[in-house]
Design an enzyme around this catalytic site. Structure first.
Site, PDB file in Angstrom:
ATOM      1  N   HIS A 109       0.838  -1.196   0.000  1.00  0.00           N
ATOM      2  CA  HIS A 109       0.000   0.000   0.000  1.00  0.00           C
ATOM      3  C   HIS A 109       0.872   1.245   0.000  1.00  0.00           C
ATOM      4  CE1 HIS A 109       0.741  -0.758   4.280  1.00  0.00           C
ATOM      5  NE2 HIS A 109       0.328   0.463   4.575  1.00  0.00           N
ATOM      6  N   HIS A 111       1.308   3.917   2.032  1.00  0.00           N
ATOM      7  CA  HIS A 111       1.877   4.616   3.177  1.00  0.00           C
ATOM      8  C   HIS A 111       3.395   4.622   3.097  1.00  0.00           C
ATOM      9  CE1 HIS A 111      -2.032   3.753   5.627  1.00  0.00           C
ATOM     10  NE2 HIS A 111      -2.184   4.746   4.755  1.00  0.00           N
ATOM     11  N   ASP A 113       5.794   4.392   5.138  1.00  0.00           N
ATOM     12  CA  ASP A 113       6.590   3.396   5.860  1.00  0.00           C
ATOM     13  C   ASP A 113       6.573   2.036   5.174  1.00  0.00           C
ATOM     14  OD1 ASP A 113       3.860   3.137   6.653  1.00  0.00           O
ATOM     15  OD2 ASP A 113       4.453   2.007   8.434  1.00  0.00           O
ATOM     16  N   HIS A 114       5.892   1.953   4.027  1.00  0.00           N
ATOM     17  CA  HIS A 114       5.915   0.740   3.210  1.00  0.00           C
ATOM     18  C   HIS A 114       6.408   1.011   1.790  1.00  0.00           C
ATOM     19  CE1 HIS A 114       3.655  -1.936   6.038  1.00  0.00           C
ATOM     20  NE2 HIS A 114       3.361  -0.744   6.540  1.00  0.00           N
ATOM     21  N   HIS A 166      -7.574  -1.074   5.154  1.00  0.00           N
ATOM     22  CA  HIS A 166      -6.528  -0.202   5.692  1.00  0.00           C
ATOM     23  C   HIS A 166      -6.315   0.969   4.736  1.00  0.00           C
ATOM     24  CE1 HIS A 166      -3.092   0.842   8.135  1.00  0.00           C
ATOM     25  NE2 HIS A 166      -2.313   0.867   7.066  1.00  0.00           N
ATOM     26  N   ASP A 190      -0.167  -4.238   6.092  1.00  0.00           N
ATOM     27  CA  ASP A 190      -0.877  -3.759   7.271  1.00  0.00           C
ATOM     28  C   ASP A 190      -2.297  -4.305   7.344  1.00  0.00           C
ATOM     29  OD1 ASP A 190       1.299  -2.407   8.170  1.00  0.00           O
ATOM     30  OD2 ASP A 190       0.507  -0.390   7.867  1.00  0.00           O
ATOM     31  N   HIS A 228       4.761  -5.318  10.437  1.00  0.00           N
ATOM     32  CA  HIS A 228       5.238  -4.680  11.666  1.00  0.00           C
ATOM     33  C   HIS A 228       5.496  -5.712  12.755  1.00  0.00           C
ATOM     34  CE1 HIS A 228       4.396  -0.388  10.680  1.00  0.00           C
ATOM     35  NE2 HIS A 228       3.468  -0.909   9.901  1.00  0.00           N
TER      36      HIS A 228
END
Length: 322
Positions: A109, A111, A113-114, A166, A190, A228
């Site tokens: 996805h 975001h 942090d990905h 998400h 996520d 995570h």
């Protein structure tokens, strides 16, 4: 002094989420996270172990403060696929150490942090393809994927599964175990964590329930590789809503031993997750009786399960804030 209502909290959260995903402030926040994590965890936040199969290697890479990126390697062809490479420096170091060629990035996805490493890695590896959902605004996307599309790299056969909730375009990736005669591997981003699930930022509880049910349809021996390291916190919450679950208690004892030595807790299996992950157990009578239905009338089983999932998610958010 009065506490803010859940509606007020949701409104504030919506504003922060919009700033993170739709403005340059989100990218700046990600860069700040990256710098801090590199300083705090120069060797990564956790000690990981690769899994070796017949000609296939799965290498978890600890990045940021609690994220995982992954390299999936065809060890004979020396070809690699990166999943959610948020720290391009850490992923590149693993590529060089393994002596492989990066040919594809699979992004679950949008975001940061990905997806934050997509630019640097795709520029460094000019033949590298960037895969993801066209609905999600994946940075530097070159090859859009739809539900059930298959990415082939050497002997690696990786199927994309649409799991919105998400984010609108969230995908998970299922590495088929048949070509190497081993367990399949689910890279869940996520959507699903050890004993947890992601927040529903861009969808409804019904949407997230449908996505979790997609995962529930996979084989018990499927290895779960989440986005995570949330295991200890998640299992603590699971103990609140299902205190007599012995499978959860055993898993918690193992996780606590792992975390005392900063060892990674992944992978688990989907069979394990079915036994203790409350977000996969909305069909269980004991959980329904303990937590009770969520807001609104329960008109049918699917509706009541979605209401229970929504209530579990709210309880989890409150548990985390304590």
């Amino acid at each position: 002094m009065t506490c803010p209502s859940s509606q007020e909290q949701d409104s504030k959260h919506d504003v922060r989420y919009s700033l993170y995903t739709r403005t340059w402030l989100g990218y700046l926040f990600y860069r700040q996270q990256l710098r801090r994590a590199r300083n705090r965890y120069p060797k990564g936040h956790s000690r990981t172990q690769p899994r070796l199969f017949n000609g296939v290697k799965v290498l978890p890479i600890p990045v940021l403060s609690d994220n995982y990126s992954y390299l999936i390697i065809d060890t004979q062809a020396r070809l690699a696929v990166a999943v959610d490479p948020s720290d391009p420096q850490a992923v590149q170091a693993s590529i060089e150490k393994e002596g492989v060629t990066l040919v594809a990035i699979l992004c679950t996805h949008k975001h940061w942090d990905h997806s934050g490493g997509n630019r640097d890695l795709s520029r460094r590896h000019q033949d590298c393809r960037v895969y993801g959902s066209p609905q999600d605004g994946i940075p530097y996307l070159t090859h859009p994927l739809c539900h059930q599309d298959v990415v082939s790299v050497g002997r690696l056969q990786i199927r994309a599964l649409a799991t919105p909730g998400h984010t609108q375009g969230h995908l998970v990736y299922l590495l088929d175990g048949e070509p190497y005669k081993g367990p399949s591997c689910l890279f869940s981003g996520d959507l699903l964590f050890l004993s947890g699930c992601g927040r529903t930022f861009e969808g409804t509880a019904e949407t997230m329930l449908s996505s979790l049910d997609t995962v529930l349809g996979l084989e018990d021996d499927t290895l779960l590789w989440p986005g995570h390291e949330y295991a200890e916190e998640n299992l603590g919450f699971a103990g609140v809503v299902e205190p007599e679950n012995l499978a959860r208690e055993r898993k918690m004892q193992w996780v606590q031993r792992q975390r005392m030595e900063r060892k990674s807790t992944c992978p688990s299996t989907l069979g394990e997750e079915r036994s203790y992950n409350p977000f996969l157990r909305t069909h269980c009578l004991v959980l329904q009786e303990t937590v009770g239905p969520g807001p609104g009338p329960a008109e049918d089983d699917g509706c009541s399960r979605a209401q229970l999932l929504e209530k579990l998610r709210r309880l989890k958010d409150l548990h985390k804030s304590k």
